[in-house]
Scaffold this motif. Structure first.
Motif, PDB file in Angstrom:
ATOM      1  N   LYS A  12       0.751  -1.153  -0.024  1.00 20.74           N
ATOM      2  CA  LYS A  12       0.239   0.087   0.097  1.00 20.74           C
ATOM      3  C   LYS A  12       1.053   1.341   0.023  1.00 20.74           C
ATOM      4  O   LYS A  12       0.429   2.263  -0.806  1.00 20.74           O
ATOM      5  N   GLY A  31       2.232   4.528  10.106  1.00 26.46           N
ATOM      6  CA  GLY A  31       3.334   3.739  10.191  1.00 26.46           C
ATOM      7  C   GLY A  31       4.691   4.567   9.902  1.00 26.46           C
ATOM      8  O   GLY A  31       5.703   4.130  10.793  1.00 26.46           O
ATOM      9  N   PHE A  34       5.457   6.922  12.808  1.00 25.03           N
ATOM     10  CA  PHE A  34       5.953   6.050  14.013  1.00 25.03           C
ATOM     11  C   PHE A  34       7.055   5.627  13.920  1.00 25.03           C
ATOM     12  O   PHE A  34       7.972   5.809  14.927  1.00 25.03           O
ATOM     13  N   ARG A  35       7.584   5.095  12.808  1.00 20.17           N
ATOM     14  CA  ARG A  35       9.160   4.549  12.643  1.00 20.17           C
ATOM     15  C   ARG A  35      10.009   5.854  12.685  1.00 20.17           C
ATOM     16  O   ARG A  35      11.221   5.468  13.114  1.00 20.17           O
ATOM     17  N   TYR A  45       6.243  -0.892  20.587  1.00 19.62           N
ATOM     18  CA  TYR A  45       4.933  -1.318  19.892  1.00 19.62           C
ATOM     19  C   TYR A  45       5.184  -1.978  18.829  1.00 19.62           C
ATOM     20  O   TYR A  45       4.524  -2.799  18.365  1.00 19.62           O
ATOM     21  N   LEU A  46       5.841  -1.171  17.791  1.00 18.63           N
ATOM     22  CA  LEU A  46       6.055  -1.327  16.249  1.00 18.63           C
ATOM     23  C   LEU A  46       6.865  -2.899  16.370  1.00 18.63           C
ATOM     24  O   LEU A  46       6.437  -3.415  15.324  1.00 18.63           O
ATOM     25  N   GLY A  49       4.551  -5.685  16.599  1.00 14.68           N
ATOM     26  CA  GLY A  49       2.944  -5.609  15.632  1.00 14.68           C
ATOM     27  C   GLY A  49       1.788  -4.913  16.297  1.00 14.68           C
ATOM     28  O   GLY A  49       0.794  -4.898  15.399  1.00 14.68           O
ATOM     29  N   LYS A  50       1.502  -4.708  17.294  1.00 11.53           N
ATOM     30  CA  LYS A  50       0.333  -4.359  18.142  1.00 11.53           C
ATOM     31  C   LYS A  50       0.167  -2.586  17.757  1.00 11.53           C
ATOM     32  O   LYS A  50       1.141  -1.892  17.158  1.00 11.53           O
ATOM     33  N   LEU A  51      -1.259  -2.234  17.873  1.00 16.30           N
ATOM     34  CA  LEU A  51      -1.478  -0.973  17.531  1.00 16.30           C
ATOM     35  C   LEU A  51      -1.183  -0.077  18.580  1.00 16.30           C
ATOM     36  O   LEU A  51      -1.244  -0.257  19.975  1.00 16.30           O
ATOM     37  N   VAL A  52      -0.388   1.365  18.207  1.00 21.17           N
ATOM     38  CA  VAL A  52      -0.262   2.131  18.996  1.00 21.17           C
ATOM     39  C   VAL A  52      -1.658   2.794  19.540  1.00 21.17           C
ATOM     40  O   VAL A  52      -2.721   2.407  18.933  1.00 21.17           O
ATOM     41  N   GLY A  77      -2.787   3.785   6.396  1.00 18.21           N
ATOM     42  CA  GLY A  77      -2.394   3.177   7.856  1.00 18.21           C
ATOM     43  C   GLY A  77      -3.449   3.516   8.956  1.00 18.21           C
ATOM     44  O   GLY A  77      -3.374   3.313   9.810  1.00 18.21           O
ATOM     45  N   PHE A  78      -4.131   4.565   8.400  1.00 15.47           N
ATOM     46  CA  PHE A  78      -5.330   5.215   9.336  1.00 15.47           C
ATOM     47  C   PHE A  78      -6.507   5.288   8.364  1.00 15.47           C
ATOM     48  O   PHE A  78      -6.632   5.974   7.303  1.00 15.47           O
ATOM     49  N   ARG A  80      -7.458   2.520  11.567  1.00 19.42           N
ATOM     50  CA  ARG A  80      -7.134   1.255  11.806  1.00 19.42           C
ATOM     51  C   ARG A  80      -7.835   0.205  12.429  1.00 19.42           C
ATOM     52  O   ARG A  80      -8.081  -0.888  12.583  1.00 19.42           O
ATOM     53  N   GLN A  84     -11.300   4.886  15.194  1.00 19.62           N
ATOM     54  CA  GLN A  84     -10.439   5.720  14.693  1.00 19.62           C
ATOM     55  C   GLN A  84     -11.384   6.132  13.422  1.00 19.62           C
ATOM     56  O   GLN A  84     -11.090   7.324  12.931  1.00 19.62           O
ATOM     57  N   ASP A 119      10.055  -4.784  12.076  1.00 13.41           N
ATOM     58  CA  ASP A 119       8.802  -5.107  12.556  1.00 13.41           C
ATOM     59  C   ASP A 119       8.507  -6.359  11.635  1.00 13.41           C
ATOM     60  O   ASP A 119       7.323  -6.701  11.323  1.00 13.41           O
TER      61      ASP A 119
HETATM   62  P1  AMP Z   1       2.217   0.232   8.749  1.00 15.95           P
HETATM   63  O1  AMP Z   1       3.538   0.564   8.375  1.00 15.95           O
HETATM   64  O2  AMP Z   1       1.006   0.975   8.325  1.00 15.95           O
HETATM   65  O3  AMP Z   1       2.262  -1.381   8.414  1.00 15.95           O
HETATM   66  O4  AMP Z   1       2.377   0.360  10.368  1.00 15.95           O
HETATM   67  C1  AMP Z   1       3.209  -0.200  10.990  1.00 15.95           C
HETATM   68  C2  AMP Z   1       2.918  -0.142  12.684  1.00 15.95           C
HETATM   69  O5  AMP Z   1       2.563   1.450  13.140  1.00 15.95           O
HETATM   70  C3  AMP Z   1       1.758  -0.899  13.023  1.00 15.95           C
HETATM   71  O6  AMP Z   1       1.861  -2.159  13.032  1.00 15.95           O
HETATM   72  C4  AMP Z   1       1.342  -0.267  14.249  1.00 15.95           C
HETATM   73  O7  AMP Z   1       2.238  -0.675  15.234  1.00 15.95           O
HETATM   74  C5  AMP Z   1       1.650   1.410  13.956  1.00 15.95           C
HETATM   75  N1  AMP Z   1       0.359   1.972  13.246  1.00 15.95           N
HETATM   76  C6  AMP Z   1       0.561   2.472  12.083  1.00 15.95           C
HETATM   77  N2  AMP Z   1      -0.735   3.186  11.817  1.00 15.95           N
HETATM   78  C7  AMP Z   1      -1.533   2.764  12.997  1.00 15.95           C
HETATM   79  C8  AMP Z   1      -2.883   3.396  13.636  1.00 15.95           C
HETATM   80  N3  AMP Z   1      -3.776   3.988  12.707  1.00 15.95           N
HETATM   81  N4  AMP Z   1      -3.382   3.252  14.930  1.00 15.95           N
HETATM   82  C9  AMP Z   1      -2.394   2.441  15.809  1.00 15.95           C
HETATM   83  N5  AMP Z   1      -1.087   2.198  15.432  1.00 15.95           N
HETATM   84  C10 AMP Z   1      -0.758   2.403  14.040  1.00 15.95           C
END
Ligand code: AMP
Length: 176
Positions: A12, A31, A34-35, A45-46, A49-52, A77-78, A80, A84, A119
């Motif tokens: 994506k 995501g 966050f990274r 958290y990342l 693999g759990k959600l923030v 990624g939002f 999720r 949200q 991750d």
């Molecule tokens: P992604 O790059 O979208 O696969 O996101 C990587 C990681 O970031 C996810 O496994 C979550 O830990 C965190 N993350 C990304 N988007 C969200 C979101 N909308 N809500 C909560 N955690 C998120």
């Protein structure tokens, strides 16, 4: 505003970046944001693999949206989860379309072997796929119930084939 969904490995973010180049969208990936943080709690958290938390995610997202002029934005990624999605629909942005890139779990796992991100260890991948089906599937269903147009494309082809399907969908909805 366009939302892009897909399980880990569906590509994506790659697809979102192609839409930025071709159609001039701004891309916001929660995501990726966050990274890029240095916050040790978030990094932890990342890794699992759990959600923030929704609050932290929404705060960060609002700051990123405020830096952008207009609403020609692709959110990657939002939302999720349903909470949200509810929050997003209560904001001032109009959500024009959700694009879902579909991919089987077998294909997702096959593609991720060797990507090498922090991750991308096996247990985090499994957790992210489980989260996707537990939380993101109902989130997409909720958006559809609320009248948001949802377009599904197959994630099985190569990058260009998937891009062509998405581009055709955007053109069809006058969003290109
Ligand atoms: P992604 O790059 O979208 O696969 O996101 C990587 C990681 O970031 C996810 O496994 C979550 O830990 C965190 N993350 C990304 N988007 C969200 C979101 N909308 N809500 C909560 N955690 C998120």
């Amino acid at each position: 505003m366009i939302l892009i969904f897909g399980p880990v490995g569906a590509g994506k973010s790659t697809q979102a970046e192609l839409l930025v180049e071709r159609f001039g969208y701004h891309w916001i990936s929660t995501g990726k944001l966050f990274r890029e943080t240095q916050d040790p709690e978030i990094i932890e958290y990342l890794k699992t693999g759990k959600l923030v938390s929704d609050e932290q995610t929404q705060r960060m997202l609002l700051a990123a949206l405020n830096d952008i002029d207009g609403d020609k934005v692709i959110l990657d990624g939002f939302p999720r989860n349903v909470a949200q999605a509810e929050w997003l629909l209560a904001q001032k942005y109009s959500v024009d379309l959700g694009i879902v890139i579909e991919l089987t779990t077998e294909e997702a796992v096959k593609r991720l072997a060797g990507r090498g991100r922090d991750d991308d260890n096996e247990s985090a991948i499994k957790e992210r796929l489980a989260v996707y089906h537990d939380q993101v599937d109902p989130c997409i269903a909720y958006l559809a119930e609320q009248g948001i147009e949802i377009a599904t494309v197959s994630g099985e082809g190569n990058i260009d084939e998937i891009h062509d399907q998405i581009a055709a969908t955007l053109t069809q909805h006058n969003l290109g």
